[in-house]
Design a protein around this motif. Structure first.
Motif, PDB file in Angstrom:
ATOM      1  N   ILE A 143       8.790  -4.079   9.032  1.00  0.00           N
ATOM      2  CA  ILE A 143       8.024  -5.204   9.569  1.00  0.00           C
ATOM      3  C   ILE A 143       6.569  -4.812   9.730  1.00  0.00           C
ATOM      4  O   ILE A 143       5.651  -5.546   9.335  1.00  0.00           O
ATOM      5  CB  ILE A 143       8.609  -5.653  10.925  1.00  0.00           C
ATOM      6  N   GLY A 144       6.337  -3.620  10.289  1.00  0.00           N
ATOM      7  CA  GLY A 144       4.981  -3.177  10.545  1.00  0.00           C
ATOM      8  C   GLY A 144       4.159  -3.004   9.292  1.00  0.00           C
ATOM      9  O   GLY A 144       2.990  -3.399   9.242  1.00  0.00           O
ATOM     10  N   THR A 145       4.770  -2.436   8.251  1.00  0.00           N
ATOM     11  CA  THR A 145       4.007  -2.168   7.030  1.00  0.00           C
ATOM     12  C   THR A 145       3.834  -3.412   6.170  1.00  0.00           C
ATOM     13  O   THR A 145       2.877  -3.517   5.411  1.00  0.00           O
ATOM     14  CB  THR A 145       4.671  -1.034   6.220  1.00  0.00           C
ATOM     15  N   SER A 146       4.733  -4.390   6.290  1.00  0.00           N
ATOM     16  CA  SER A 146       4.584  -5.619   5.507  1.00  0.00           C
ATOM     17  C   SER A 146       3.750  -6.670   6.236  1.00  0.00           C
ATOM     18  O   SER A 146       3.183  -7.563   5.604  1.00  0.00           O
ATOM     19  CB  SER A 146       5.957  -6.204   5.148  1.00  0.00           C
ATOM     20  N   LEU A 147       3.675  -6.556   7.580  1.00  0.00           N
ATOM     21  CA  LEU A 147       2.877  -7.493   8.375  1.00  0.00           C
ATOM     22  C   LEU A 147       1.769  -6.751   9.110  1.00  0.00           C
ATOM     23  O   LEU A 147       1.428  -7.078  10.238  1.00  0.00           O
ATOM     24  CB  LEU A 147       3.766  -8.219   9.402  1.00  0.00           C
ATOM     25  N   SER A 148       1.194  -5.736   8.462  1.00  0.00           N
ATOM     26  CA  SER A 148       0.240  -4.854   9.123  1.00  0.00           C
ATOM     27  C   SER A 148      -0.950  -5.613   9.702  1.00  0.00           C
ATOM     28  O   SER A 148      -1.415  -6.601   9.135  1.00  0.00           O
ATOM     29  CB  SER A 148      -0.279  -3.801   8.141  1.00  0.00           C
ATOM     30  N   ASP A 151       0.833  -1.193   0.000  1.00  0.00           N
ATOM     31  CA  ASP A 151       0.000   0.000   0.000  1.00  0.00           C
ATOM     32  C   ASP A 151       0.880   1.259   0.000  1.00  0.00           C
ATOM     33  O   ASP A 151       2.105   1.159   0.048  1.00  0.00           O
ATOM     34  CB  ASP A 151      -0.938  -0.027   1.207  1.00  0.00           C
ATOM     35  N   PRO A 152       0.281   2.468  -0.066  1.00  0.00           N
ATOM     36  CA  PRO A 152       1.102   3.686  -0.059  1.00  0.00           C
ATOM     37  C   PRO A 152       2.044   3.778   1.128  1.00  0.00           C
ATOM     38  O   PRO A 152       3.168   4.287   1.008  1.00  0.00           O
ATOM     39  CB  PRO A 152       0.045   4.801  -0.024  1.00  0.00           C
ATOM     40  N   SER A 153       1.602   3.287   2.304  1.00  0.00           N
ATOM     41  CA  SER A 153       2.487   3.279   3.458  1.00  0.00           C
ATOM     42  C   SER A 153       3.723   2.430   3.196  1.00  0.00           C
ATOM     43  O   SER A 153       4.851   2.810   3.544  1.00  0.00           O
ATOM     44  CB  SER A 153       1.748   2.754   4.694  1.00  0.00           C
ATOM     45  N   ALA A 154       3.513   1.263   2.579  1.00  0.00           N
ATOM     46  CA  ALA A 154       4.638   0.387   2.260  1.00  0.00           C
ATOM     47  C   ALA A 154       5.565   1.039   1.239  1.00  0.00           C
ATOM     48  O   ALA A 154       6.790   1.019   1.391  1.00  0.00           O
ATOM     49  CB  ALA A 154       4.121  -0.952   1.731  1.00  0.00           C
ATOM     50  N   ALA A 204      -2.618   7.796   7.026  1.00  0.00           N
ATOM     51  CA  ALA A 204      -1.368   7.966   6.299  1.00  0.00           C
ATOM     52  C   ALA A 204      -1.525   7.613   4.826  1.00  0.00           C
ATOM     53  O   ALA A 204      -0.962   8.283   3.951  1.00  0.00           O
ATOM     54  CB  ALA A 204      -0.273   7.103   6.935  1.00  0.00           C
ATOM     55  N   ASN A 205      -2.297   6.575   4.546  1.00  0.00           N
ATOM     56  CA  ASN A 205      -2.490   6.177   3.154  1.00  0.00           C
ATOM     57  C   ASN A 205      -3.340   7.172   2.380  1.00  0.00           C
ATOM     58  O   ASN A 205      -3.090   7.431   1.205  1.00  0.00           O
ATOM     59  CB  ASN A 205      -3.091   4.779   3.093  1.00  0.00           C
ATOM     60  N   MET A 206      -4.352   7.755   3.051  1.00  0.00           N
ATOM     61  CA  MET A 206      -5.106   8.826   2.399  1.00  0.00           C
ATOM     62  C   MET A 206      -4.194  10.003   2.079  1.00  0.00           C
ATOM     63  O   MET A 206      -4.275  10.586   0.986  1.00  0.00           O
ATOM     64  CB  MET A 206      -6.248   9.283   3.306  1.00  0.00           C
ATOM     65  N   GLY A 207      -3.331  10.344   3.015  1.00  0.00           N
ATOM     66  CA  GLY A 207      -2.382  11.429   2.772  1.00  0.00           C
ATOM     67  C   GLY A 207      -1.413  11.104   1.655  1.00  0.00           C
ATOM     68  O   GLY A 207      -1.067  11.971   0.844  1.00  0.00           O
ATOM     69  N   GLY A 208      -0.987   9.835   1.586  1.00  0.00           N
ATOM     70  CA  GLY A 208      -0.088   9.421   0.508  1.00  0.00           C
ATOM     71  C   GLY A 208      -0.747   9.514  -0.857  1.00  0.00           C
ATOM     72  O   GLY A 208      -0.129   9.966  -1.825  1.00  0.00           O
TER      73      GLY A 208
END
Length: 433
Positions: free
Chosen positions: A206-211, A38-41, A115-119
């Protein structure tokens, strides 16, 4: 999406065949993997490559088995136990443990959605001279309208092929002409720096790939699929054949391999384009888009925006719906995508509330690109306890029967659990020291 009226009990119990063969597996797997990127990733991996160069490439092969085991365990729990993650936790564990876990996952989903909406807003701002918060509001309204009056399946059909723009990072990394011997060494020989910045980036990856939203979404989609097959009660859904679990493993593996390849080449592309220029901090979407210039030149911002918008419109509904699953199931209430809004008012009300709050957070003046990395760190702290719960539940004979984890799955699962706890603990220690 509702069960057709007038169906006989036999028709309700009879599973519908899944069609499409290898093409369906490839399509759904790639889409699942793209939603994980996702955009966070994208923001997190791009920042890792820009800041640390090739020294961060080793994270991709290390994360692959972790990504697979986490996603498969959540899918297996939903498929075999017949309930979503937090409904299962509520059944087996005391409220003093359930509620902190639920609130942690819920908060992580809200922050990740914001964060993804902002991205997405920052990416579209490259093409449209409109303030990012204004774009975020438009994105939020569009997503809610699809969820309340359309369907996520329709949204997915519209945007899923945009995610293939992520392959541009593969081409951009190759065209960046890296030193392939140095790339190979960095990939197979981990370089770990015990600094707060480096450890924070590990936790963010780790957090963004295993959200946490992946857990709840995956377990609940197994339930939604069984409801679609006519298994309307948890009792009807209990159990799974070896063939069903083999199909689930295959789908998850295809998706996670795709996600991991994109992860690797996003890091490599920024490591070979931005890092040598001394751009160690990605503060804008324009800087992130520069990683695609070896491939697209002046069109890099369009290609970047296309990929971010595609994965964003896939992932944001997953996050807001995941938050609704968490809260509703934790409170013991009903709510699935098979219910209409009037039938599950709390479920759809939470989706609406989370979307409003996530959009509102973008008006607080946070840098949207930095927020993407911060959201990954927040998710990183929710990963270890939830993964521990999944390991315990998927080894529970009362819940899983003969479909408890095998030796290999337990080895990978417990190793992943220990690694996530160790990474977050090291980060906390680095902050204190």
């Amino acid at each position: 999406m509702q069960q057709a009226a007038g169906a006989t009990p036999h028709q309700l119990d009879a599973p519908k065949p899944r069609k499409g063969g290898a093409l369906r597996v490839l399509g759904t797997g790639v889409i699942t993997g793209a939603a994980d990127d996702d955009p966070s990733a994208i923001g997190t991996y791009a920042s890792a490559g820009a800041k640390f160069g090739l020294a961060f490439l080793w994270i991709a092969p290390v994360l692959l088995p972790m990504m697979f085991v986490v996603t498969y365990l959540s899918a297996k729990l939903g498929r075999v136990y017949g309930k979503g993650l937090f409904a299962a936790v509520r059944d087996r564990y005391p409220r003093w443990l359930l509620y902190p876990l639920m609130l942690g996952a819920f908060t992580g989903n809200v922050i990740e959605a914001a964060a993804n909406m902002g991205g997405v807003g920052a990416a579209l701002n490259l093409l449209v001279p409109v303030p990012v918060p204004t774009i975020v509001v438009a994105v939020a309204v569009g997503v809610v309208l699809f969820q309340l009056f359309g369907s996520y399946a329709l949204l997915r059909s519209i945007f899923r092929w945009l995610t293939l723009a992520l392959f541009a990072y593969v081409a951009a990394a190759i065209l960046g002409r890296p030193d392939w011997s140095a790339v190979l060494r960095a990939t197979v020989a981990p370089q770990v720096r015990f600094s707060s910045d480096f450890l924070a980036m590990i936790v963010a990856c780790i957090g963004t790939s295993l959200s946490a939203y992946v857990y709840t979404w995956q377990s609940n989609q197994e339930v939604e699929e069984q409801i679609d097959e006519g298994k309307l009660t948890a009792r009807q859904r209990r159990g799974a054949s070896r063939r069903e679990l083999a199909r689930t493993r295959r789908d998850v593996m295809v998706g996670m391999v795709f996600a991991n390849i994109i992860l690797y080449f996003i890091i490599l592309s920024t490591a070979t384009t931005l890092h040598p220029q001394g751009i160690a901090q990605i503060d804008s979407a324009a800087q992130a888009a520069q990683a695609l210039e070896p491939l697209a030149g002046a069109w890099a911002k369009w290609l970047f925006a296309l990929g971010v918008v595609g994965v964003g419109f896939l992932a944001i509904p997953v996050m807001t719906t995941g938050a609704a699953y968490d809260l509703v199931q934790g409170l013991g209430e009903k709510g699935t995508l098979h219910h209409r809004p009037r039938e599950a008012k709390l479920f759809y009300g939470v989706i609406l509330l989370v979307t409003i709050v996530a959009a509102g957070l973008n008006f607080l003046g946070f840098n949207p690109m930095r927020a993407l990395v911060v959201s990954g760190i927040v998710q990183g702290f929710s990963v270890p306890p939830l993964l521990l719960m999944m390991m315990l539940m998927t080894n529970d004979r009362g819940m899983m029967g003969e479909r408890r984890n095998g030796a290999l799955l337990n080895i990978v699962g417990w190793t992943t659990t220990a690694a996530t706890f160790a990474a977050t603990a090291c980060l906390v220690v680095s902050w204190i020291v």
